[in-house]
Scaffold this motif. Structure first.
Motif, PDB file in Angstrom:
ATOM      1  N   TYR A 172      13.823   3.283 -19.968  1.00 11.22           N
ATOM      2  CA  TYR A 172      13.520   2.355 -21.060  1.00 11.22           C
ATOM      3  C   TYR A 172      12.236   1.559 -20.821  1.00 11.22           C
ATOM      4  CZ  TYR A 172      18.128   3.601 -22.740  1.00 11.22           C
ATOM      5  OH  TYR A 172      19.219   4.310 -23.209  1.00 11.22           O
ATOM      6  N   ASN A 173      11.432   2.033 -19.848  1.00 14.95           N
ATOM      7  CA  ASN A 173      10.109   1.454 -19.600  1.00 14.95           C
ATOM      8  C   ASN A 173      10.182  -0.055 -19.292  1.00 14.95           C
ATOM      9  OD1 ASN A 173       7.322   1.777 -19.296  1.00 14.95           O
ATOM     10  ND2 ASN A 173       6.916   1.131 -21.396  1.00 14.95           N
ATOM     11  N   ALA A 174      11.132  -0.431 -18.455  1.00 19.82           N
ATOM     12  CA  ALA A 174      11.321  -1.839 -18.072  1.00 19.82           C
ATOM     13  C   ALA A 174      10.795  -2.080 -16.662  1.00 19.82           C
ATOM     14  CB  ALA A 174      12.795  -2.214 -18.151  1.00 19.82           C
ATOM     15  N   TYR A 175      10.343  -3.298 -16.406  1.00 21.21           N
ATOM     16  CA  TYR A 175       9.952  -3.694 -15.055  1.00 21.21           C
ATOM     17  C   TYR A 175      11.205  -4.075 -14.266  1.00 21.21           C
ATOM     18  CZ  TYR A 175       5.248  -4.214 -17.090  1.00 21.21           C
ATOM     19  OH  TYR A 175       4.052  -3.999 -17.720  1.00 21.21           O
ATOM     20  N   PHE A 176      11.132  -3.905 -12.944  1.00 17.20           N
ATOM     21  CA  PHE A 176      12.285  -4.234 -12.097  1.00 17.20           C
ATOM     22  C   PHE A 176      11.874  -5.178 -10.976  1.00 17.20           C
ATOM     23  CE2 PHE A 176      15.635  -2.399  -8.939  1.00 17.20           C
ATOM     24  CZ  PHE A 176      16.401  -3.544  -9.067  1.00 17.20           C
ATOM     25  N   HIS A 177      12.432  -6.384 -11.020  1.00 15.69           N
ATOM     26  CA  HIS A 177      12.269  -7.368  -9.940  1.00 15.69           C
ATOM     27  C   HIS A 177      13.577  -7.474  -9.180  1.00 15.69           C
ATOM     28  CE1 HIS A 177      13.252 -11.722  -8.885  1.00 15.69           C
ATOM     29  NE2 HIS A 177      12.407 -11.338  -7.938  1.00 15.69           N
ATOM     30  N   SER A 178      13.510  -7.443  -7.852  1.00 16.61           N
ATOM     31  CA  SER A 178      14.717  -7.606  -7.040  1.00 16.61           C
ATOM     32  C   SER A 178      14.525  -8.699  -5.998  1.00 16.61           C
ATOM     33  CB  SER A 178      15.085  -6.294  -6.340  1.00 16.61           C
ATOM     34  OG  SER A 178      16.348  -6.409  -5.708  1.00 16.61           O
ATOM     35  N   ASP A 179      15.468  -9.626  -5.986  1.00 16.91           N
ATOM     36  CA  ASP A 179      15.556 -10.627  -4.935  1.00 16.91           C
ATOM     37  C   ASP A 179      16.111  -9.893  -3.708  1.00 16.91           C
ATOM     38  OD1 ASP A 179      16.574 -12.493  -3.143  1.00 16.91           O
ATOM     39  OD2 ASP A 179      17.365 -13.828  -4.676  1.00 16.91           O
ATOM     40  N   THR A 180      15.231  -9.597  -2.766  1.00 19.72           N
ATOM     41  CA  THR A 180      15.636  -8.847  -1.566  1.00 19.72           C
ATOM     42  C   THR A 180      15.664  -9.759  -0.343  1.00 19.72           C
ATOM     43  OG1 THR A 180      13.326  -8.165  -1.227  1.00 19.72           O
ATOM     44  CG2 THR A 180      14.750  -6.646  -2.434  1.00 19.72           C
ATOM     45  N   ILE A 181      15.927 -11.037  -0.579  1.00 23.37           N
ATOM     46  CA  ILE A 181      15.811 -12.035   0.484  1.00 23.37           C
ATOM     47  C   ILE A 181      16.834 -11.839   1.602  1.00 23.37           C
ATOM     48  CG2 ILE A 181      16.046 -14.535   0.936  1.00 23.37           C
ATOM     49  CD1 ILE A 181      14.625 -14.867  -1.856  1.00 23.37           C
ATOM     50  N   GLN A 182      18.018 -11.305   1.291  1.00 21.49           N
ATOM     51  CA  GLN A 182      18.993 -11.008   2.345  1.00 21.49           C
ATOM     52  C   GLN A 182      18.743  -9.632   2.969  1.00 21.49           C
ATOM     53  OE1 GLN A 182      21.213 -13.012   3.676  1.00 21.49           O
ATOM     54  NE2 GLN A 182      20.925 -14.696   2.228  1.00 21.49           N
ATOM     55  N   MET A 183      17.858  -8.845   2.371  1.00 24.69           N
ATOM     56  CA  MET A 183      17.626  -7.474   2.839  1.00 24.69           C
ATOM     57  C   MET A 183      16.410  -7.343   3.747  1.00 24.69           C
ATOM     58  SD  MET A 183      19.907  -5.245   1.696  1.00 24.69           S
ATOM     59  CE  MET A 183      19.137  -3.640   1.512  1.00 24.69           C
ATOM     60  N   ILE A 184      15.258  -7.769   3.249  1.00 22.77           N
ATOM     61  CA  ILE A 184      14.026  -7.567   4.023  1.00 22.77           C
ATOM     62  C   ILE A 184      14.119  -8.290   5.367  1.00 22.77           C
ATOM     63  CG2 ILE A 184      11.564  -8.165   4.144  1.00 22.77           C
ATOM     64  CD1 ILE A 184      11.239  -7.315   1.316  1.00 22.77           C
ATOM     65  N   GLY A 185      13.867  -7.546   6.422  1.00 17.90           N
ATOM     66  CA  GLY A 185      13.969  -8.085   7.774  1.00 17.90           C
ATOM     67  C   GLY A 185      15.336  -7.870   8.391  1.00 17.90           C
ATOM     68  N   ASN A 186      16.304  -7.450   7.590  1.00 15.20           N
ATOM     69  CA  ASN A 186      17.649  -7.179   8.098  1.00 15.20           C
ATOM     70  C   ASN A 186      18.061  -5.725   7.904  1.00 15.20           C
ATOM     71  OD1 ASN A 186      18.532  -9.897   8.973  1.00 15.20           O
ATOM     72  ND2 ASN A 186      18.210 -10.403   6.823  1.00 15.20           N
ATOM     73  N   ILE A 187      17.507  -5.092   6.878  1.00 20.06           N
ATOM     74  CA  ILE A 187      17.743  -3.677   6.587  1.00 20.06           C
ATOM     75  C   ILE A 187      16.376  -3.059   6.293  1.00 20.06           C
ATOM     76  CG2 ILE A 187      18.818  -2.031   4.995  1.00 20.06           C
ATOM     77  CD1 ILE A 187      20.912  -3.451   6.594  1.00 20.06           C
ATOM     78  N   PRO A 188      16.085  -1.865   6.819  1.00 19.91           N
ATOM     79  CA  PRO A 188      14.778  -1.243   6.543  1.00 19.91           C
ATOM     80  C   PRO A 188      14.570  -1.013   5.049  1.00 19.91           C
ATOM     81  CG  PRO A 188      15.933  -0.071   8.299  1.00 19.91           C
ATOM     82  CD  PRO A 188      16.920  -1.031   7.711  1.00 19.91           C
ATOM     83  N   ILE A 189      13.393  -1.366   4.564  1.00 20.11           N
ATOM     84  CA  ILE A 189      13.028  -1.120   3.170  1.00 20.11           C
ATOM     85  C   ILE A 189      11.678  -0.402   3.139  1.00 20.11           C
ATOM     86  CG2 ILE A 189      12.201  -2.247   1.061  1.00 20.11           C
ATOM     87  CD1 ILE A 189      14.441  -4.145   1.183  1.00 20.11           C
ATOM     88  N   ASN A 190      11.635   0.703   2.420  1.00 21.81           N
ATOM     89  CA  ASN A 190      10.428   1.517   2.309  1.00 21.81           C
ATOM     90  C   ASN A 190       9.936   1.462   0.874  1.00 21.81           C
ATOM     91  OD1 ASN A 190       8.525   3.588   2.038  1.00 21.81           O
ATOM     92  ND2 ASN A 190       9.523   4.880   3.566  1.00 21.81           N
ATOM     93  N   MET A 191       8.909   0.662   0.619  1.00 19.68           N
ATOM     94  CA  MET A 191       8.409   0.485  -0.741  1.00 19.68           C
ATOM     95  C   MET A 191       7.718   1.729  -1.282  1.00 19.68           C
ATOM     96  SD  MET A 191       9.577  -2.407  -1.395  1.00 19.68           S
ATOM     97  CE  MET A 191       8.919  -2.427  -3.036  1.00 19.68           C
ATOM     98  N   ASP A 192       7.377   2.650  -0.402  1.00 17.50           N
ATOM     99  CA  ASP A 192       6.767   3.899  -0.836  1.00 17.50           C
ATOM    100  C   ASP A 192       7.796   4.806  -1.520  1.00 17.50           C
ATOM    101  OD1 ASP A 192       4.478   5.598  -0.977  1.00 17.50           O
ATOM    102  OD2 ASP A 192       5.324   6.824   0.629  1.00 17.50           O
ATOM    103  N   LYS A 193       9.072   4.632  -1.146  1.00 21.03           N
ATOM    104  CA  LYS A 193      10.148   5.464  -1.700  1.00 21.03           C
ATOM    105  C   LYS A 193      11.006   4.727  -2.724  1.00 21.03           C
ATOM    106  CE  LYS A 193      10.580   8.429   2.398  1.00 21.03           C
ATOM    107  NZ  LYS A 193      11.488   8.913   3.469  1.00 21.03           N
ATOM    108  N   LEU A 194      10.939   3.409  -2.719  1.00 18.08           N
ATOM    109  CA  LEU A 194      11.747   2.611  -3.642  1.00 18.08           C
ATOM    110  C   LEU A 194      10.833   2.021  -4.714  1.00 18.08           C
ATOM    111  CD1 LEU A 194      13.958   0.749  -1.006  1.00 18.08           C
ATOM    112  CD2 LEU A 194      14.679   2.638  -2.480  1.00 18.08           C
ATOM    113  N   PRO A 195      10.943   2.472  -5.955  1.00 16.42           N
ATOM    114  CA  PRO A 195       9.977   2.065  -6.997  1.00 16.42           C
ATOM    115  C   PRO A 195      10.223   0.689  -7.620  1.00 16.42           C
ATOM    116  CG  PRO A 195      11.544   3.633  -7.904  1.00 16.42           C
ATOM    117  CD  PRO A 195      11.875   3.511  -6.445  1.00 16.42           C
TER     118      PRO A 195
END
Length: 390
Positions: A172-195
């Motif tokens: 539906y051509n929407a932007y996606f914002h995610s509060d990843t404050i409990q994630m980043i630094g605690n679980i690996p996040i790869n922005m190259d693979k997660l759009p």
């Protein structure tokens, strides 16, 4: 007296290595990073840009996609408010389980800018109703829409099924914002693979300093963004004005670097602590009720466990009883510090009759916790039950 700190979702102890880096930066690199006409300023600028590169490398992003902020709350505000004014967002889709820095901000935006805000229905255990989400997106198409959903809930630990959100946002051509404050630094996040289009982070959630965080803004959006919260200078690509917190940025970078170099060991350790805590609580509180998906090791973040403590009558000193006996726990988000007010997250997903006979407790584990901390927690639970303080 023995003590156990089990409130890591509120804030984490700062690493000694991070303190050392920050101390050296404060002592030897005091120049203004915008004063590039002399070596003092250039040295400070160099620290910021080297930190930006390290952070970007760890999360597989481009350095110019990292914008430093004073923390997670400002980062969420920056995304939401800037999106309205810079991207022409006409509707925000979110949930009632978000952090207050999202909930209160979208409500303020809706009043000031007449932006529509739609809340996704929440199913049992705090799970997002994706059919309802698609109905909202379909109804608003082709309007410019921003979806704002946290990756890991800060109170019940639920992990968002991000692949489903990615699919619907693309459809539906929407932007996606995610509060990843409990994630980043605690679980690996790869922005190259997660759009994601936007994600937010805060250093004090991963053993770094308070008062510093960042927002990731996808490359194709950077040129469209300009400062709407703090105006006055051209710092951070003109998106966030103000002299940068150099020692804080250095500390954030160091903390994230340590996290990424030890993820596998730390995650495995915290998972074992969580499973042990679940088994011990089951043994001392028959039919203990765990909130959300926090007791599901595959569907929740390892660091958070939330359960309902059985009571005969409300006693809002429960959390202080734990503290007096040496255990630091929480009733929910530290941004809601009213002990007499049930968390909006727990209130939204829990039967009111059950809530009248229980009180929520959030336990959050960190890399410095050990099995003995869980043993002390269980010992205190037994004492409180035995003394019938509630």
């Amino acid at each position: 007296m023995k003590r156990a700190y089990l409130d890591n979702a509120a804030t984490t102890p700062i690493r000694k290595e991070v303190i050392k880096v920050m101390k050296n930066t404060l002592k030897y690199s005091f120049g203004n990073p915008s004063s590039i006409h002399h070596s003092y300023g250039r040295e400070a600028r160099s620290i910021i840009e080297e930190s930006r590169i390290r952070i970007a490398k760890n999360i597989m992003a481009s350095p110019n996609e990292i914008i430093f902020t004073s923390g997670g709350t400002e980062a969420n505000n920056l995304v939401l408010r800037s999106s309205i004014l810079n991207l022409g967002i006409q509707c925000i889709i979110t949930s009632q389980l978000e952090h207050y820095s999202v909930l209160k901000t979208v409500l303020d935006i809706s009043q000031k800018h007449k932006t529509c805000v739609s809340f996704i229905k929440i199913k049992e255990k705090g799970v997002i109703d994706f059919n309802y989400m698609e109905d909202i997106l379909k109804k608003n198409f082709p309007k410019r829409v921003l979806v704002s959903l946290m990756y890991a809930n800060n109170e019940i630990g639920n992990l968002l099924e991000v692949d489903k959100v990615f699919f619907l946002c693309k459809k539906y051509n929407a932007y996606f914002h995610s509060d990843t404050i409990q994630m980043i630094g605690n679980i690996p996040i790869n922005m190259d693979k997660l759009p994601f289009d936007f994600v937010t982070a805060s250093a004090h959630k991963f053993y770094g300093p308070k008062g510093i965080g960042f927002v990731f803004i996808r490359n194709y959006l950077i040129k469209k963004m300009r400062s709407v919260i703090i105006t006055g200078g051209s710092q951070e690509h003109g998106i966030r004005s103000g002299t940068e917190n150099v020692h804080g940025i250095a500390g954030l970078s160091e903390a994230l670097q340590f996290s990424y170099s030890n993820f596998s060991n730390h995650i495995e350790k915290i998972k074992k602590l969580k499973l042990y805590c679940i088994s011990q609580l089951n043994s001392v509180i028959p039919n203990v009720f765990f909130n959300g998906l926090s007791s599901d090791i595959k569907k929740s973040i390892p660091s958070i466990l939330n359960f309902l403590f059985p009571i005969k009558k409300k006693n809002y000193l429960l959390y202080f009883h734990f503290d007096l006996m040496g255990v630091a726990i929480s009733h929910g988000s530290s941004c809601n510090n009213d002990a007499k007010k049930v968390s909006h997250v727990i209130d939204a997903i829990t039967n009111k009759n059950i809530l009248s006979r229980t009180m929520p407790i959030r336990i959050s584990f960190g890399i410095f916790n050990e099995k003995k901390d869980i043993d002390l927690l269980i010992k205190v639970v037994k004492k409180i039950k035995g003394k019938k303080l509630l």
